[in-house]
Design an enzyme around this catalytic site. Structure first.
Site, short mmCIF file in Angstrom:
data_model
loop_
_atom_site.label_atom_id
_atom_site.label_comp_id
_atom_site.label_asym_id
_atom_site.label_seq_id
_atom_site.Cartn_x
_atom_site.Cartn_y
_atom_site.Cartn_z
N HIS A 110 -26.69 41.53 0.74
CA HIS A 110 -27.48 40.26 0.87
C HIS A 110 -27.84 40.06 2.39
O HIS A 110 -26.96 40.20 3.39
CB HIS A 110 -26.47 39.33 0.44
N TYR A 141 -23.23 28.29 -2.22
CA TYR A 141 -22.36 27.38 -2.13
C TYR A 141 -22.77 25.97 -2.35
O TYR A 141 -23.45 25.44 -1.62
CB TYR A 141 -21.64 27.77 -0.76
N PRO A 149 -10.60 31.33 -0.87
CA PRO A 149 -11.66 32.17 -1.13
C PRO A 149 -12.99 31.62 -0.46
O PRO A 149 -13.94 32.61 -0.64
CB PRO A 149 -11.54 32.28 -2.73
N LYS A 179 -13.12 36.08 2.82
CA LYS A 179 -12.35 36.61 3.97
C LYS A 179 -11.02 37.46 3.29
O LYS A 179 -10.77 38.35 4.34
CB LYS A 179 -11.81 35.82 4.83
N TYR A 239 -19.39 34.61 8.66
CA TYR A 239 -19.46 35.06 7.29
C TYR A 239 -19.70 36.59 7.24
O TYR A 239 -18.98 37.38 6.41
CB TYR A 239 -20.52 34.10 6.63
P1 RFL Z 1 -3.33 42.51 -3.47
O1 RFL Z 1 -4.75 42.82 -3.74
O2 RFL Z 1 -2.57 41.39 -4.01
O3 RFL Z 1 -2.42 43.72 -3.74
C1 RFL Z 1 -1.00 43.78 -3.72
C2 RFL Z 1 -0.47 44.76 -4.45
O4 RFL Z 1 0.99 44.97 -4.46
C3 RFL Z 1 1.29 45.17 -5.56
N1 RFL Z 1 2.95 44.45 -5.68
C4 RFL Z 1 3.97 45.31 -5.58
N2 RFL Z 1 4.34 46.38 -5.53
C5 RFL Z 1 5.32 46.99 -5.76
N3 RFL Z 1 6.38 46.31 -5.83
C6 RFL Z 1 6.24 44.76 -5.78
N4 RFL Z 1 7.55 44.35 -5.88
C7 RFL Z 1 5.23 44.48 -5.68
N5 RFL Z 1 4.59 43.06 -5.65
C8 RFL Z 1 3.43 43.31 -5.75
C9 RFL Z 1 0.41 44.13 -6.59
O5 RFL Z 1 0.66 44.60 -7.82
C10 RFL Z 1 -0.87 44.41 -5.96
O6 RFL Z 1 -1.33 45.71 -6.76
O7 RFL Z 1 -3.16 42.30 -1.90
P2 RFL Z 1 -4.09 43.16 -0.86
O8 RFL Z 1 -4.27 44.63 -1.09
O9 RFL Z 1 -3.82 42.51 0.67
O10 RFL Z 1 -5.55 42.54 -0.87
C11 RFL Z 1 -5.73 41.22 -0.79
C12 RFL Z 1 -7.01 40.80 -1.62
O11 RFL Z 1 -6.70 41.28 -2.85
C13 RFL Z 1 -7.35 39.36 -1.62
O12 RFL Z 1 -7.35 38.88 -0.18
C14 RFL Z 1 -8.84 39.14 -2.13
O13 RFL Z 1 -8.88 39.22 -3.33
C15 RFL Z 1 -9.05 37.45 -1.80
N6 RFL Z 1 -10.29 37.04 -2.39
C16 RFL Z 1 -11.58 37.51 -1.69
N7 RFL Z 1 -11.57 38.29 -0.48
C17 RFL Z 1 -12.73 38.45 0.08
O14 RFL Z 1 -12.48 39.11 1.08
N8 RFL Z 1 -13.95 38.06 -0.36
C18 RFL Z 1 -13.94 37.27 -1.49
O15 RFL Z 1 -15.02 37.16 -2.24
C19 RFL Z 1 -12.77 37.24 -2.28
N9 RFL Z 1 -12.65 36.17 -3.25
C20 RFL Z 1 -10.41 36.41 -3.40
C21 RFL Z 1 -11.39 36.07 -4.13
C22 RFL Z 1 -9.19 36.01 -4.30
C23 RFL Z 1 -9.16 35.28 -5.20
N10 RFL Z 1 -8.06 35.06 -6.00
C24 RFL Z 1 -7.79 35.23 -7.43
C25 RFL Z 1 -6.67 35.03 -5.25
C26 RFL Z 1 -11.67 35.34 -5.16
C27 RFL Z 1 -10.54 34.89 -5.91
C28 RFL Z 1 -10.72 33.98 -7.02
C1 PHB Z 2 -16.76 36.26 -5.59
O1 PHB Z 2 -17.93 36.93 -5.92
O2 PHB Z 2 -15.83 36.54 -6.44
C2 PHB Z 2 -16.67 35.65 -4.35
C3 PHB Z 2 -17.90 35.40 -3.56
C4 PHB Z 2 -17.82 34.64 -2.43
C5 PHB Z 2 -16.66 33.91 -2.09
C6 PHB Z 2 -15.49 34.05 -2.93
C7 PHB Z 2 -15.51 34.91 -4.07
O3 PHB Z 2 -16.75 33.11 -1.19
#
Ligand code: RFL
Ligand code: PHB
Length: 389
Positions: free
Chosen positions: A72, A200, A292, A296, A384
């Protein structure tokens, strides 16, 4: 069992760290409490910064992303019933990659399997011991049998709720937090995205985001109250509300369909300092959470493990502790900038329970300034697409 670096958590932070260390000849074992399928089913992030793309390439796992991901060049901001484009490529020379976190996770897991590296799924009761000593250990249960993993270092990549951060004494750990008074209701559907780029939207009824996973799969979000439940949102109600928050053209052309996933996520900003205690390093969501809005979270997990892998490689290769001593400070400098950007975008785009007509006018006025000022658009664009690391 013994390893050089025990990694707790097989999310993007843990898996990418494992690959980066493997490339440098450093041995790791990952302990994950969930099953592989559970981890793969979590629908989360969708936008990768160039730096994250580069890291996946560096570990040799970028091929499918380049084939199936969508590059993008910009994004759209929608307010006052109109859309305005921010051209990342023109303003910064950089782009972002739209490629789901589930796919990143799958590629990293496949890479780990192909390299024959050990991951223990279903590791229960993971506990960290003696993290400030010369001989840190991790204990856990596997199939009801107690296990011990002895290591040189522990990487706490276990997300916000994992045990690693708790292993740092509260007298040492300082935390900063803001909890936002709303959540995001997300829907995944097998429908073509409404636009070529993300939208957005700031609307008086609340924020909305149009994102995607591919040209046939869309990801949409709307701001919702924290006391609402997914079950209160039928697909029809979701689509109606989303359309009301978009401009007329998007609302009339959007293709709707059955949801294949629907979930509510709370929004929070959180930072824990320091990110290192003795032989324990925190990386990713275990150390910090961002709302989110700026996309980031996953990208910060990637920059953290990049710094950490370099620091550990320096330790094993050059017998120098300089990198690991600087890790917390180096990582946090970048973390705080992304925390600021995500907070700023969240404040700019959402409706708060106490938003007065004046506050709404301030948001619209800031957005209007933003999309008419090259300087302001460049500020948004360079944050971004990701600050350098
Ligand atoms: P994770 O992905 O939470 O992984 C942690 C892992 O640790 C395990 N765990 C354990 N393992 C052993 N013993 C225990 N006691 C444990 N407790 C937990 C878990 O099961 C898991 O497998 O953390 P990590 O690796 O630091 O990654 C971080 C990302 O997952 C997170 O920051 C992103 O998903 C945030 N996020 C977004 N980030 C972006 O860069 N771009 C995006 O577009 C974006 N969109 C989002 C998002 C997060 C969202 N939610 C649901 C929080 C959109 C959403 C809706
Ligand atoms: C997504 O596609 O899940 C998404 C994209 C942009 C954001 C957050 C989530 O800022």
């Amino acid at each position: 069992m013994r390893t050089q670096v025990a990694i707790i958590g097989s999310g993007p932070a843990g898996l990418l760290l494992g690959q980066l260390l493997h490339k440098r000849g450093i041995d790791t074992v990952i302990l994950e409490n969930r099953t592989k399928d559970y981890v793969l089913a979590r629908v989360r992030a969708g936008v990768l910064e160039q730096g994250t793309v580069d890291l996946l390439d560096a570990v040799g796992l970028g091929a499918r992303m380049h084939r199936e991901g969508l590059v993008h060049d910009g994004t759209e901001l929608c307010f006052d019933g109109r859309r305005h484009r921010i051209d990342f490529r023109e303003l910064t020379g950089k782009t972002v990659m739209v490629y789901g976190q589930t796919e990143v996770t799958r590629d990293l897991m496949d890479g780990r399997d192909a390299a024959g590296l050990t991951t223990v799924y279903g590791a229960e009761g993971v506990a960290l011991h003696d993290v400030a000593s010369e001989r840190p250990r991790v204990t856990y249960m596997k199939n009801g049998v107690p296990q011990e993993l002895v290591c040189d270092f522990i990487a706490g990549c276990d997300g916000f709720h994992g045990p690693s951060r708790q292993a740092i004494p509260s007298s040492v750990l300082k935390t900063y937090e803001r909890v936002y008074p709303f959540g995001w209701l997300g829907v995944l559907s097998e429908t073509p995205p409404v636009s070529d780029e993300l939208i957005y939207a700031n609307h008086e009824r609340g924020f909305a985001l149009c994102s995607m996973r591919s040209m046939t799969r869309s990801r949409y979000y709307i701001q919702c109250r924290l006391d609402e439940k997914e079950s209160e949102w039928s697909d029809d109600r979701f689509w109606d509300e989303l359309k009301r928050r978009l401009d007329d053209e998007a609302a009339s052309t959007i293709v709707t369909g059955p949801s294949i996933e629907k979930s509510i996520a709370p929004l929070r900003s959180f930072v824990a300092e320091p990110m290192r205690h003795g032989k324990l390093f925190l990386a990713g969501d275990s150390a910090h959470i961002v709302p989110p809005t700026g996309a980031k979270g996953l990208n910060l997990a990637a920059s953290d493990v990049h710094y950490l892998a370099n620091a550990l490689a320096e330790f094993y290769g050059e017998k120098s502790s300089a990198g690991i001593d600087a890790y917390s400070q180096t990582a946090l400098a970048r973390v705080w900038k992304s925390v600021r950007f995500s907070w700023w975008m969240t404040m700019l785009m959402h409706r708060f329970p106490d938003t007065q007509p004046f506050d709404y006018q301030m948001q619209v006025s800031e957005l209007d300034y933003l999309v008419n000022s090259k300087a302001a658009m460049t500020v948004l664009a360079e944050n971004y697409v990701g600050l350098p690391f």
